[in-house]
Design a protein around this motif. Structure first.
Motif, short mmCIF file in Angstrom:
data_model
loop_
_atom_site.label_atom_id
_atom_site.label_comp_id
_atom_site.label_asym_id
_atom_site.label_seq_id
_atom_site.Cartn_x
_atom_site.Cartn_y
_atom_site.Cartn_z
N LEU A 132 0.41 -1.14 -0.14
CA LEU A 132 0.16 -0.04 -0.08
C LEU A 132 0.43 0.57 -0.21
N ILE A 133 2.38 1.55 0.75
CA ILE A 133 2.98 2.61 0.72
C ILE A 133 3.77 2.74 -0.50
N SER A 134 3.74 1.82 -0.77
CA SER A 134 5.09 1.30 -2.00
C SER A 134 4.71 2.81 -3.46
N PRO A 135 3.70 2.44 -3.75
CA PRO A 135 3.45 3.74 -4.30
C PRO A 135 3.35 5.51 -4.12
N LEU A 136 3.15 5.55 -2.86
CA LEU A 136 3.82 6.57 -2.28
C LEU A 136 5.21 6.99 -1.97
N ILE A 137 6.21 6.12 -2.56
CA ILE A 137 7.75 6.56 -2.49
C ILE A 137 7.46 6.89 -3.24
N THR A 138 7.62 5.78 -4.53
CA THR A 138 7.99 5.88 -5.49
C THR A 138 7.55 6.96 -6.72
N MET A 139 6.63 8.02 -6.31
CA MET A 139 5.57 8.12 -7.40
C MET A 139 6.17 9.21 -7.49
N ARG A 140 6.69 10.27 -6.33
CA ARG A 140 7.79 11.43 -6.54
C ARG A 140 8.83 10.95 -7.62
N LEU A 141 9.82 9.91 -7.76
CA LEU A 141 10.81 9.96 -7.54
C LEU A 141 11.19 10.55 -8.71
N MET A 142 9.89 10.13 -10.14
CA MET A 142 11.06 11.08 -11.07
C MET A 142 9.56 11.81 -12.03
N ALA A 143 8.64 11.24 -11.25
CA ALA A 143 7.00 12.17 -11.98
C ALA A 143 7.81 13.94 -11.46
N GLU A 144 8.09 14.14 -10.43
CA GLU A 144 7.90 15.26 -9.06
C GLU A 144 9.15 15.65 -10.01
N GLU A 145 10.59 15.20 -10.09
CA GLU A 145 11.42 15.79 -10.87
C GLU A 145 10.62 16.79 -12.46
N ARG A 146 9.82 15.89 -13.08
CA ARG A 146 9.56 15.75 -14.13
C ARG A 146 8.73 17.35 -13.94
N ARG A 147 7.95 16.96 -12.89
CA ARG A 147 7.28 18.19 -12.69
C ARG A 147 8.22 20.30 -12.20
N ASN A 148 8.67 19.51 -11.69
CA ASN A 148 9.05 20.81 -11.23
C ASN A 148 10.73 21.02 -12.24
N GLN A 149 10.27 20.07 -13.51
CA GLN A 149 11.33 20.94 -14.59
C GLN A 149 12.72 20.83 -13.72
N SER A 150 13.08 20.14 -13.31
CA SER A 150 14.39 19.65 -12.06
C SER A 150 15.52 18.31 -12.54
N LEU A 151 14.50 17.57 -13.53
CA LEU A 151 15.23 16.75 -14.38
C LEU A 151 16.69 16.67 -15.17
N PRO A 152 16.66 18.04 -15.83
CA PRO A 152 17.69 18.59 -16.36
C PRO A 152 19.23 18.41 -15.77
N LEU A 153 19.04 19.04 -14.13
CA LEU A 153 19.95 18.56 -12.93
C LEU A 153 21.27 18.36 -13.59
N LEU A 154 19.84 16.42 -13.33
CA LEU A 154 20.61 15.26 -13.58
C LEU A 154 21.38 15.11 -14.49
N THR A 155 20.18 14.89 -15.09
CA THR A 155 20.71 14.75 -17.17
C THR A 155 22.33 15.77 -17.54
N SER A 156 22.48 16.50 -17.28
CA SER A 156 23.22 18.00 -17.45
C SER A 156 24.77 17.63 -16.86
N SER A 157 24.48 16.46 -15.19
CA SER A 157 25.69 16.34 -15.02
C SER A 157 26.57 15.20 -15.22
N PRO A 158 27.19 14.42 -14.95
CA PRO A 158 28.09 13.62 -15.80
C PRO A 158 27.51 12.22 -15.53
#
Lengths: 249, 312
Positions: A74-100
């Motif tokens: 029951l709780i796993s979805p709550l933990i994993t939901m933000r992992l990538m989706a939130e990163e996308r919504r905040n547009q903070s993914l480029p920080l990771l993808t432009s890092s080495p």
């Protein structure tokens, strides 16, 4: 990669979500633990006379870990939901993808971070059966096998959740999708149990079916392999998805 | 001069749509390159390709001599990137976030603390370093974004529209910061604001409809910008005939009763004549504005020149 995992874990604990999850799941399981314990104490005198009666491990530890698995589901979805989706919504993914970092580093880092969180939860759950050692002997090997089962279960939950989270930018959608898929994989063997012999392969797909033997202390390499395959498959899919984004925009 | 960044024949197609075609970019040490274009020209797409966030359909990118597409990990160490929306974790404090970024960009344990201290000082974040990023104003968030891009002291810094969405004071501060960053790093700056390029850049490349139209120094751009007309307001205005008698004036356009636009041949500037006559004849000069082309005009002019050279 480890840095990413550490940051992921740290950020989890900055949000109230992590604390609430830890506290409430612990409270729920403590209640279940106590009611199992109470029941065992009640019937202890009656079953003591029966030869090869179930012991404290079968009566308390195994059901507790079984319940823990449901709560983790029951709780796993709550933990994993933000992992990538939130990163996308905040547009903070480029920080990771432009890092080495490669796409694999990003995904595995995130996986390890969330895995570490559930590991903490798992350790706290295990403290309860271990507390029985104060007044009784328990089958430590069966407990270890159950714990291993939960560990494998967690890793496949996290991998599935991470992949589904990488598909969307809405954490809620990721959570619902993860929950549905996990629940489906949990109950898929019901069809197999309904008497059709040819539905056996459905049982093989089931997350639950591979967990039950571990709970009873039966360690089959096929069950372990099943969880490892599920985890690796979904991690690879998530890596593929992230890399594909770079290629196609 | 060593070329820190070199992109050749860079192109990107999104299925049928060609977003960017055959762009060549090079950046030397200590240079600030302005990447100018209207919205939707392909600026951000190009920036994403240069920063390794988007794989080009064709072309090659070398950062510090390392192929970004072949060895992305080692190439990205030499690059800092600030996308249009600064990538920040709002639940971290400024210092925590920059420490995390430093680790991400493979700073060693020994150099991490000093690097973070230095970047906080350089970007003027000292007073807010223990505050949560989510609570900062947009200008400060942008600073944190820039700090994130330079914390590991990269050779090349890529800034995508760093001043969009800020108020004028914040814009000025950010420009000042960029100027400082440019002292130590080579910078590529994308923007659609022409004065920004004139203020900050040594060289400028203009892109429109995914193709490179112009690539030259900032001085060369200024000559393009210079329109051969001057706007003048005279309180005690003479007749149009008197004005057209001034040497060099080829046409006169009356804007209002006392406001005129004088067109002249580029090699024959009548401004001096106009001023001295205004004094001697008592025209009472109120305003004198040398017309400059807007970015759109420059685009039009450059596009027209391109077309003309094709016809010839």
């Amino acid at each position: 990669m480890l840095n990413l995992a550490r940051n992921e874990l740290y950020r989890l604990f900055l949000s109230p979500l992590a604390w609430v999850i830890l506290a409430l799941s612990q409270a729920l399981l403590a209640y279940l633990f106590l009611s199992h314990l109470d029941y065992f104490v009640q019937i202890q005198s009656q079953i003591a006379a029966i030869p090869s009666a179930p012991g404290v491990t079968e009566m308390i530890v195994a059901p507790l870990l079984g319940n823990a698995a449901i709560i983790l589901l029951l709780i796993s979805p709550l933990i994993t939901m933000r992992l990538m989706a939130e990163e996308r919504r905040n547009q903070s993914l480029p920080l990771l993808t432009s890092s080495p970092l490669s796409a694999a580093d990003v995904i595995i880092g995130k996986f390890l971070g969330s895995f570490a969180f559930l590991l903490i939860l798992l350790l706290m759950i295990l403290l309860m059966p271990l507390s029985l050692l104060l007044g009784s002997n328990i089958d430590l090997m069966q407990l270890a096998s159950g714990a291993l089962g939960l560990l494998l279960l967690i890793s496949s939950f996290m991998a599935i959740g991470l992949f589904l989270s990488s598909l969307t930018r809405q954490p809620a959608i990721a959570a619902i999708a993860t929950f549905s898929l996990l629940f489906f994989l949990w109950i898929v063997d019901w069809a197999g149990q309904s008497g059709h012999d040819d539905a056996g392969w459905l049982g093989w797909l089931s997350l639950l079916k591979h967990f039950e033997p571990l709970l009873l202390g039966e360690l089959y390499s096929a069950d372990v392999a099943y969880y490892v395959i599920v985890t690796v498959t979904f991690l690879l899919l998530a890596i593929r998805k992230l890399d594909n984004e770079r290629l196609t925009g | 001069m060593t070329k820190l960044l070199e992109a050749t024949n860079l192109g990107k197609n999104f299925s049928q749509h060609i977003a960017v075609s055959d762009i060549n970019i090079h950046l030397c040490r200590g240079e600030v390159l302005g990447f100018l274009g209207p919205n939707g020209a392909g600026k951000s797409t190009t920036m994403k390709m240069l920063s390794g966030n988007l794989a080009p359909t064709h072309g090659q990118i070398l950062i510090n001599g390392i192929d970004l597409l072949e060895q992305p990990k080692s190439a990205k160490v030499h690059m800092g990137y600030l996308p249009e929306t600064p990538p920040l974790y709002s639940e971290l404090t400024v210092r925590e976030f920059l420490t995390f970024c430093g680790r991400l960009k493979q700073l060693t344990k020994q150099s991490l603390q000093s690097a973070v201290d230095k970047v906080i000082e350089r970007c003027g974040l000292g007073d807010v370093q223990h505050r949560l990023i989510g609570q900062l104003s947009k200008g400060f968030q942008q600073r944190v974004g820039i700090a994130q891009a330079i914390v590991h002291h990269p050779a090349v810094v890529i800034l995508d529209e760093p001043t969009s969405g800020l108020d004028p004071i914040q814009i000025r501060e950010i420009r000042h910061l960029i100027r400082e960053v440019a002292d130590e790093h080579s910078v590529i700056l994308s923007t659609h604001i022409l004065p920004e390029v004139q203020m900050l850049c040594d060289r400028v490349q203009i892109i429109a409809h995914g193709a490179l139209l112009f690539s030259d120094t900032i001085d060369a751009l200024s000559t393009h910008m210079h329109a051969s007309s001057v706007q003048v307001q005279l309180a005690n205005a003479p007749t149009v005939d008197e004005l057209s008698a001034i040497d060099g004036v080829v046409a006169i356009q009356t804007i209002a009763d006392s406001t005129f636009r004088l067109h002249y041949q580029p090699e024959n500037d009548p401004t001096e004549q106009l001023v001295s006559q205004a004094v001697t004849k008592g025209w009472q000069l109120r305003q004198l504005i040398a017309d400059t082309h807007s970015l759109e005009d420059v685009f039009m002019k450059i596009v027209q020149r391109e077309d003309a050279s094709k016809d010839a």
